[in-house]
Design a protein around this motif. Structure first.
Motif, PDB file in Angstrom:
ATOM      1  N   LEU A  45       0.853  -1.180   0.000  1.00  0.00           N
ATOM      2  CA  LEU A  45       0.000   0.000   0.000  1.00  0.00           C
ATOM      3  C   LEU A  45       0.891   1.232   0.000  1.00  0.00           C
ATOM      4  N   LEU A  46       0.676   2.096  -0.968  1.00  0.00           N
ATOM      5  CA  LEU A  46       1.366   3.381  -1.035  1.00  0.00           C
ATOM      6  C   LEU A  46       0.301   4.460  -1.077  1.00  0.00           C
ATOM      7  N   ASP A  47       0.253   5.281  -0.036  1.00  0.00           N
ATOM      8  CA  ASP A  47      -0.775   6.319   0.086  1.00  0.00           C
ATOM      9  C   ASP A  47      -2.181   5.744  -0.097  1.00  0.00           C
ATOM     10  N   GLY A  48      -2.413   4.569   0.475  1.00  0.00           N
ATOM     11  CA  GLY A  48      -3.727   3.948   0.435  1.00  0.00           C
ATOM     12  C   GLY A  48      -4.065   3.208  -0.848  1.00  0.00           C
ATOM     13  N   THR A  49      -3.157   3.205  -1.814  1.00  0.00           N
ATOM     14  CA  THR A  49      -3.383   2.525  -3.083  1.00  0.00           C
ATOM     15  C   THR A  49      -2.633   1.203  -3.091  1.00  0.00           C
ATOM     16  N   ILE A  50      -3.283   0.162  -3.611  1.00  0.00           N
ATOM     17  CA  ILE A  50      -2.674  -1.156  -3.717  1.00  0.00           C
ATOM     18  C   ILE A  50      -1.781  -1.179  -4.953  1.00  0.00           C
ATOM     19  N   TRP A  51      -0.506  -1.579  -4.757  1.00  0.00           N
ATOM     20  CA  TRP A  51       0.479  -1.666  -5.839  1.00  0.00           C
ATOM     21  C   TRP A  51       1.086  -3.059  -5.895  1.00  0.00           C
ATOM     22  N   CYS A  52       1.415  -3.488  -7.108  1.00  0.00           N
ATOM     23  CA  CYS A  52       2.132  -4.744  -7.350  1.00  0.00           C
ATOM     24  C   CYS A  52       3.188  -4.469  -8.411  1.00  0.00           C
ATOM     25  N   TRP A  53       4.078  -5.442  -8.594  1.00  0.00           N
ATOM     26  CA  TRP A  53       4.972  -5.367  -9.748  1.00  0.00           C
ATOM     27  C   TRP A  53       5.060  -6.738 -10.396  1.00  0.00           C
ATOM     28  N   THR A  54       5.459  -6.751 -11.641  1.00  0.00           N
ATOM     29  CA  THR A  54       5.572  -7.994 -12.392  1.00  0.00           C
ATOM     30  C   THR A  54       6.543  -7.771 -13.542  1.00  0.00           C
ATOM     31  N   TYR A  55       7.016  -8.857 -14.121  1.00  0.00           N
ATOM     32  CA  TYR A  55       7.883  -8.719 -15.286  1.00  0.00           C
ATOM     33  C   TYR A  55       7.080  -8.148 -16.455  1.00  0.00           C
ATOM     34  N   ALA A  56       7.676  -7.230 -17.182  1.00  0.00           N
ATOM     35  CA  ALA A  56       7.004  -6.539 -18.278  1.00  0.00           C
ATOM     36  C   ALA A  56       6.543  -7.491 -19.375  1.00  0.00           C
ATOM     37  N   LYS A  57       7.209  -8.637 -19.515  1.00  0.00           N
ATOM     38  CA  LYS A  57       6.844  -9.592 -20.568  1.00  0.00           C
ATOM     39  C   LYS A  57       5.990 -10.745 -20.046  1.00  0.00           C
ATOM     40  N   SER A  58       5.554 -10.654 -18.809  1.00  0.00           N
ATOM     41  CA  SER A  58       4.744 -11.737 -18.229  1.00  0.00           C
ATOM     42  C   SER A  58       3.347 -11.755 -18.855  1.00  0.00           C
ATOM     43  N   GLN A  59       2.691 -12.891 -18.721  1.00  0.00           N
ATOM     44  CA  GLN A  59       1.316 -13.004 -19.218  1.00  0.00           C
ATOM     45  C   GLN A  59       0.417 -11.990 -18.533  1.00  0.00           C
ATOM     46  N   LYS A  60       0.641 -11.797 -17.250  1.00  0.00           N
ATOM     47  CA  LYS A  60      -0.158 -10.838 -16.493  1.00  0.00           C
ATOM     48  C   LYS A  60      -0.025  -9.435 -17.083  1.00  0.00           C
ATOM     49  N   ALA A  61       1.199  -9.006 -17.371  1.00  0.00           N
ATOM     50  CA  ALA A  61       1.416  -7.679 -17.956  1.00  0.00           C
ATOM     51  C   ALA A  61       0.749  -7.574 -19.315  1.00  0.00           C
ATOM     52  N   LEU A  62       0.871  -8.619 -20.133  1.00  0.00           N
ATOM     53  CA  LEU A  62       0.213  -8.614 -21.445  1.00  0.00           C
ATOM     54  C   LEU A  62      -1.297  -8.493 -21.281  1.00  0.00           C
ATOM     55  N   ASN A  63      -1.842  -9.225 -20.327  1.00  0.00           N
ATOM     56  CA  ASN A  63      -3.282  -9.150 -20.069  1.00  0.00           C
ATOM     57  C   ASN A  63      -3.703  -7.745 -19.664  1.00  0.00           C
ATOM     58  N   LEU A  64      -2.949  -7.122 -18.765  1.00  0.00           N
ATOM     59  CA  LEU A  64      -3.307  -5.792 -18.268  1.00  0.00           C
ATOM     60  C   LEU A  64      -3.216  -4.740 -19.364  1.00  0.00           C
ATOM     61  N   ARG A  65      -2.279  -4.897 -20.264  1.00  0.00           N
ATOM     62  CA  ARG A  65      -2.169  -3.956 -21.390  1.00  0.00           C
ATOM     63  C   ARG A  65      -3.372  -4.086 -22.331  1.00  0.00           C
ATOM     64  N   ARG A  66      -3.865  -5.286 -22.478  1.00  0.00           N
ATOM     65  CA  ARG A  66      -4.996  -5.538 -23.370  1.00  0.00           C
ATOM     66  C   ARG A  66      -6.319  -5.130 -22.711  1.00  0.00           C
ATOM     67  N   ASP A  67      -6.448  -5.418 -21.409  1.00  0.00           N
ATOM     68  CA  ASP A  67      -7.695  -5.157 -20.684  1.00  0.00           C
ATOM     69  C   ASP A  67      -7.330  -4.933 -19.218  1.00  0.00           C
ATOM     70  N   PRO A  68      -7.491  -3.726 -18.712  1.00  0.00           N
ATOM     71  CA  PRO A  68      -7.028  -3.429 -17.353  1.00  0.00           C
ATOM     72  C   PRO A  68      -7.928  -3.948 -16.231  1.00  0.00           C
ATOM     73  N   ARG A  69      -9.061  -4.535 -16.562  1.00  0.00           N
ATOM     74  CA  ARG A  69      -9.979  -4.995 -15.511  1.00  0.00           C
ATOM     75  C   ARG A  69      -9.408  -6.191 -14.759  1.00  0.00           C
ATOM     76  N   VAL A  70      -9.457  -6.103 -13.443  1.00  0.00           N
ATOM     77  CA  VAL A  70      -8.979  -7.182 -12.585  1.00  0.00           C
ATOM     78  C   VAL A  70      -9.948  -7.387 -11.427  1.00  0.00           C
ATOM     79  N   THR A  71      -9.875  -8.579 -10.866  1.00  0.00           N
ATOM     80  CA  THR A  71     -10.560  -8.890  -9.613  1.00  0.00           C
ATOM     81  C   THR A  71      -9.517  -9.490  -8.692  1.00  0.00           C
ATOM     82  N   GLY A  72      -9.516  -9.019  -7.453  1.00  0.00           N
ATOM     83  CA  GLY A  72      -8.559  -9.518  -6.476  1.00  0.00           C
ATOM     84  C   GLY A  72      -9.251 -10.065  -5.243  1.00  0.00           C
TER      85      GLY A  72
END
Length: 153
Positions: A45-72
């Motif tokens: 949490l940074l200033d109340g916002t949830i943050w993550c990191w991932t490899y730029a070439k990961s499937q997750k990153a590709l997914n987020l670039r195509r469609d930013p919708r997520v459920t956690g």
């Protein structure tokens, strides 16, 4: 009699404390075939916002670039009367600036590795140039805490 849902919902402050103490975010993005792509993520949490990191070439990153919708999902509890959790409906906002990626990485290291690992901060951050960070712009939280039922079903 109040609805059961209202009996177990966390207050905003309870939810925020739960998010701050949680360990693993189960995060679903949409894969190229339209199916959920579910992964376990460290988060901070940074200033109340949830943050993550991932490899730029990961499937997750590709997914987020195509469609930013997520459920956690962040959850705890082994027995029904202990179950508590928060579901997060959000859009992931990708951040590629080296300083923000490093800040997220450093914060993750301090939260998960510092004092408990033989991995150094330098080693941990060594992968930062190959990573992106992303913030969750939350649209809705859904929470529950079965402990509030005090053993009543």
């Amino acid at each position: 009699m109040p609805k059961r849902r209202s009996l177990i919902e966390m207050t905003d402050s309870e939810r925020d404390a739960f998010l701050a103490s949680g360990r693993t975010l189960n995060l679903a993005s949409l894969g190229p075939n339209g199916r959920p792509h579910l992964v376990a993520m460290w988060y901070c949490l940074l200033d109340g916002t949830i943050w993550c990191w991932t490899y730029a070439k990961s499937q997750k990153a590709l997914n987020l670039r195509r469609d930013p919708r997520v459920t956690g999902l962040i959850e705890q509890g082994d027995r029904y009367e202990e179950l508590r959790g928060v579901t997060i409906y959000a859009n992931a906002a990708i951040e590629e600036s080296p300083s923000q990626v490093a800040l997220v990485g450093r914060t993750l290291f301090e939260r998960y590795q510092s004092g408990t690992s033989t991995v150094s901060i330098e080693s941990f951050l060594g992968s930062a140039p190959k990573r992106i960070a992303f913030a969750l712009a939350v649209e809705e939280f859904v929470s529950w805490d079965h402990r509030k039922l005090e053993g009543r079903y």
